[in-house]
Design a protein around this motif. Structure first.
Motif, PDB file in Angstrom:
ATOM      1  N   UNK A   1      16.117  -1.772 -18.760  1.00  0.00           N
ATOM      2  CA  UNK A   1      15.274  -3.004 -19.342  1.00  0.00           C
ATOM      3  C   UNK A   1      13.871  -3.308 -19.096  1.00  0.00           C
ATOM      4  N   UNK A   2      13.169  -2.266 -18.498  1.00  0.00           N
ATOM      5  CA  UNK A   2      11.844  -2.211 -18.278  1.00  0.00           C
ATOM      6  C   UNK A   2      10.957  -1.600 -19.533  1.00  0.00           C
ATOM      7  N   UNK A   3       9.775  -2.032 -19.584  1.00  0.00           N
ATOM      8  CA  UNK A   3       8.970  -1.508 -20.548  1.00  0.00           C
ATOM      9  C   UNK A   3       7.695  -0.832 -20.026  1.00  0.00           C
ATOM     10  N   UNK A   4       7.594   0.570 -19.839  1.00  0.00           N
ATOM     11  CA  UNK A   4       6.532   1.361 -19.346  1.00  0.00           C
ATOM     12  C   UNK A   4       5.572   1.797 -20.557  1.00  0.00           C
TER      13      UNK A   4
ATOM     14  N   UNK B   1      12.054   4.710 -27.282  1.00  0.00           N
ATOM     15  CA  UNK B   1      10.955   5.462 -27.166  1.00  0.00           C
ATOM     16  C   UNK B   1      10.022   5.066 -28.398  1.00  0.00           C
ATOM     17  N   UNK B   2       8.930   4.505 -28.153  1.00  0.00           N
ATOM     18  CA  UNK B   2       8.109   4.116 -29.421  1.00  0.00           C
ATOM     19  C   UNK B   2       6.797   4.880 -29.305  1.00  0.00           C
TER      20      UNK B   2
ATOM     21  N   UNK C   1       9.954   3.040 -23.607  1.00  0.00           N
ATOM     22  CA  UNK C   1       8.587   3.731 -23.293  1.00  0.00           C
ATOM     23  C   UNK C   1       7.764   3.470 -24.567  1.00  0.00           C
ATOM     24  N   UNK C   2       6.697   2.557 -24.377  1.00  0.00           N
ATOM     25  CA  UNK C   2       5.908   2.214 -25.256  1.00  0.00           C
ATOM     26  C   UNK C   2       4.530   3.204 -25.162  1.00  0.00           C
TER      27      UNK C   2
ATOM     28  N   UNK D   1       3.257  -6.251 -24.142  1.00  0.00           N
ATOM     29  CA  UNK D   1       4.633  -5.730 -23.812  1.00  0.00           C
ATOM     30  C   UNK D   1       4.944  -4.897 -22.653  1.00  0.00           C
ATOM     31  N   UNK D   2       4.169  -4.241 -21.945  1.00  0.00           N
ATOM     32  CA  UNK D   2       4.433  -3.628 -20.725  1.00  0.00           C
ATOM     33  C   UNK D   2       4.665  -4.324 -19.448  1.00  0.00           C
ATOM     34  N   UNK D   3       5.712  -4.027 -18.646  1.00  0.00           N
ATOM     35  CA  UNK D   3       5.831  -4.585 -17.475  1.00  0.00           C
ATOM     36  C   UNK D   3       4.874  -3.448 -16.292  1.00  0.00           C
TER      37      UNK D   3
END
Ligand SMILES: Nc1ncnc2c1ncn2[C@@H]1O[C@H](COP(=O)(O)OP(=O)(O)OP(=O)(O)O)[C@@H](O)[C@H]1O
Ligand SMILES: [Mg+2]
Length: 263
Positions: free
Chosen positions: A33-36, A169-170, A201-202, A213-215
């Motif tokens: 559930x995390x955005x890196x 993965x974007x 994974x942005x 968007x990132x945590x």
């Protein structure tokens, strides 16, 4: 819960007498559930990392644990089956498709390959996915050459989430879009994450995009991860030279949202 844990990844390229360490002892982890966010100068190794994690190119060394499995050890049909759990969106990923392919067939592929819903329900599922990414169901019959760049990225997102992945993965997924379109797609991605609990994974060279968007944010430089931390900290007080250079490149970067709540 840790969803992905990559350790000591290495990847060298040799071309034209030049030897490049595209990945040099790279380790990172992602919670469910995390955005890196992954930032770094051009050539720092971001896309190589995205391709190694999505199994598009092999690593020279290192390990990846994903969803409880030794991810780099999977091959053949077990790998094909597990791919439903890790999907990707690249810059104009649909550009590689047959331009006459219909939007429906593009979104149906993963539904069929991964048997997400019974065959009789595929059409309805395509319509629901189109609706979810903000496109009318009538788009299903269009060929992908007849949709705009922004619509193509929406279709790519619908395709990526069709198999109900745990990680998307974007890689520069919004970089080709103009600012207002970019904002809409970022909002869509954040909303989809809240609904479905996917991790992202942005990858972007643009810290302003990652700030939205990132945590957490990781910074790459010459094949290495040189800094990782909560998004607000990396942007607010960058420690590495590479991170400072990226922050300077976005002079009016303001953190509008407070650091997205840690997951
Ligand atoms: N297939 C390849 N063959 C040879 N060298 C490669 C290949 N792919 C990448 N490289 C090299 O590896 C390094 C990392 O490239 P990569 O595409 O991962 O960078 P990047 O951070 O994604 O850059 P950008 O922001 O420009 O997309 C670069 O020096 C690049 O030239
Ligand atoms: Mg790249």
């Amino acid at each position: 819960m840790t969803l992905l844990d990559a350790r000591n990844l290495g990847k060298r390229y040799t071309s034209g007498g030049r030897d490049v360490a595209a990945l040099d002892d790279v380790s990172l982890s992602l919670a469910a559930g995390e955005t890196l966010g992954l930032a770094g100068a051009s050539g720092s190794g971001k896309s190589t990392l995205a391709r190694v994690l999505t199994r598009l190119v092999p690593a020279d060394g290192g390990t990846v644990r994903f969803d409880g499995e030794d991810w780099l050890a999977l091959s053949g049909s077990p790998l094909r089956r597990r791919r439903s759990k890790m999907q990707m969106v690249f810059q104009d990923v649909l550009g590689a498709f047959n331009p006459r392919a219909t939007v429906a067939s593009v979104i149906e592929d993963p539904l069929r390959i991964h048997a997400v819903v019974p065959k009789a329900e595929r059409g309805r599922e395509v319509a629901a996915l189109l609706d979810r990414v903000g496109l009318p169901a009538s788009y299903a019959a269009r060929s992908i050459r007849d949709v705009s760049g922004g619509e193509r990225q929406r279709i790519a997102i619908a395709r990526a989430i069709a198999s109900r992945p745990a990680l998307v993965v974007l890689d520069e997924a919004v970089s080709a879009l103009d600012v207002s379109l970019r904002e809409k797609i970022l909002e869509l991605l954040v909303a989809l994450q809240a609904e479905r609990g996917m991790a992202y994974l942005f990858v972007s060279h643009d810290l302003a995009v990652l700030a939205a968007v990132s945590h957490r944010i990781a910074i790459m430089d010459a094949g290495r991860i040189v800094e990782t931390g909560p998004a607000a900290e990396v942007i607010g007080s960058p420690q590495s030279a590479a991170a400072r250079a990226l922050v300077r490149a976005v002079p009016r970067l303001v953190i509008e949202k407070e650091d997205r709540n840690a997951v």
